[in-house]
Design an enzyme around this catalytic site. Structure first.
Site, mmCIF file in Angstrom:
data_model
loop_
_atom_site.group_PDB
_atom_site.id
_atom_site.type_symbol
_atom_site.label_atom_id
_atom_site.label_comp_id
_atom_site.label_asym_id
_atom_site.label_seq_id
_atom_site.Cartn_x
_atom_site.Cartn_y
_atom_site.Cartn_z
ATOM 1 N N GLY A 1 0.869 -1.184 0.000
ATOM 2 C CA GLY A 1 0.000 0.000 0.000
ATOM 3 C C GLY A 1 0.891 1.214 0.000
ATOM 4 C CD GLU A 2 2.192 6.233 -0.065
ATOM 5 O OE1 GLU A 2 3.115 6.721 0.619
ATOM 6 O OE2 GLU A 2 2.312 5.903 -1.260
ATOM 7 C CB SER A 3 5.180 2.805 3.486
ATOM 8 O OG SER A 3 5.905 3.741 2.737
ATOM 9 C CB CYS B 1 5.338 -3.912 -1.180
ATOM 10 S SG CYS B 1 5.785 -2.897 -2.558
ATOM 11 N NE ARG C 1 7.893 5.409 0.530
ATOM 12 C CZ ARG C 1 7.020 6.410 0.651
ATOM 13 N NH1 ARG C 1 7.313 7.455 1.391
ATOM 14 N NH2 ARG C 1 5.863 6.350 0.038
ATOM 15 C CB ILE D 1 3.111 -2.978 -7.286
ATOM 16 C CG1 ILE D 1 2.630 -4.271 -7.960
ATOM 17 C CG2 ILE D 1 2.168 -1.815 -7.565
ATOM 18 C CD1 ILE D 1 1.354 -4.854 -7.385
ATOM 19 C CG HIS E 1 2.688 -6.800 -3.945
ATOM 20 N ND1 HIS E 1 1.786 -6.399 -3.010
ATOM 21 C CD2 HIS E 1 3.399 -5.701 -4.276
ATOM 22 C CE1 HIS E 1 1.933 -5.115 -2.769
ATOM 23 N NE2 HIS E 1 2.908 -4.667 -3.522
ATOM 24 C CD GLU F 1 -0.113 -9.217 -2.171
ATOM 25 O OE1 GLU F 1 0.974 -9.792 -2.004
ATOM 26 O OE2 GLU F 1 -0.197 -7.998 -2.380
HETATM 27 N N1 GLN Z 1 5.521 2.714 -3.128
HETATM 28 C C1 GLN Z 1 4.901 2.322 -1.894
HETATM 29 C C2 GLN Z 1 5.541 3.060 -0.719
HETATM 30 O O1 GLN Z 1 6.614 3.571 -0.833
HETATM 31 C C3 GLN Z 1 4.986 0.827 -1.690
HETATM 32 C C4 GLN Z 1 4.301 0.133 -2.829
HETATM 33 C C5 GLN Z 1 3.633 -1.150 -2.484
HETATM 34 O O2 GLN Z 1 3.391 -1.464 -1.306
HETATM 35 N N2 GLN Z 1 3.242 -1.868 -3.505
HETATM 36 O O3 GLN Z 1 4.965 3.114 0.299
#
Ligand code: GLN
Length: 199
Positions: free
Chosen positions: A53-55, A96, A114, A143, A179, A181
């Site tokens: 997700g978006e960390s 991720c 990142r 991703i 990932h 999943e």
């Molecule tokens: N780009 C996202 C981040 O820096 C990580 C991407 C992902 O979890 N697929 O948080």
């Protein structure tokens, strides 16, 4: 007494990310997935997944909801495995953004950059050969993936891609820049949770 049908309960941090996909894989492997949104949700877990997700967003929300401290407590406190009866640290798997957060919260000794594999358009799927995990190829997706720039002495590198670590382990903490999943790949979860939690 555990019965034959005792299933290990694996939490999935359910703030953001592929919660349903991880849950489906856990069910296939005969674990019980548990969505984790509050500190109380950690209570009866045997392991935990931190999805992608978006960390930055996930990290901020975890702090606001008290989940960051709870995660650190959970990751560092031995608990009784309901199947073996042994006390052990719960297994945790970050993918991720989950990898980024484990390093940020001091649970994984690694330096991370990142988005180092490029932006959304540079995301890609690939087949990995990881003999310690499986003799078959493993389908994964990168991703907007983070790059593991370096790891501390206590971190074992389980797999590399183009010479760079992509799957690592520090004691009970496992983390991957990819990932598994999104493509329904079960081998990584099976390796992590079957071998390590029930060992
Ligand atoms: N780009 C996202 C981040 O820096 C990580 C991407 C992902 O979890 N697929 O948080």
């Amino acid at each position: 007494m555990p019965t034959k049908n005792t299933k290990l309960r694996i939490g999935i941090l359910a703030i953001h990310g592929d919660v349903a996909e991880h849950a489906a894989i856990l069910r296939k492997l005969k674990f019980e997935p548990v969505e984790v949104r509050t500190a109380q949700d950690f209570e009866n877990l045997d392991g935990l997944i931190l999805p992608g997700g978006e960390s930055t967003t996930i990290g901020k929300l975890m702090e606001i909801y008290g989940l960051k401290n709870e995660l650190i407590r959970f990751a560092t406190t031995p608990r009784k495995n309901p199947i073996t009866g042994n006390y052990q640290l719960p297994t945790i798997f970050g993918t991720c953004a989950g990898l980024i957060l484990l390093a940020k919260f001091g649970l994984l000794d690694a330096k991370i950059e990142r988005n180092a594999y490029g932006r959304q358009l540079d995301s890609f799927e690939t087949q990995l050969k990881i003999p310690t995990v499986s003799s078959k190829e493993i389908s994964v997706a990168f991703i907007r993936a983070p790059k593991i720039l370096s790891v501390g002495k206590s971190v074992e590198v389980l797999a590399k891609f183009e010479g760079v670590p992509i799957f690592v382990r520090e004691k009970n903490i496992f983390a991957a820049s990819f990932h598994p999943e999104t493509l329904g790949e079960t081998k990584i979860h099976e390796f992590i949770f079957t071998r390590k939690i029930t060992a």
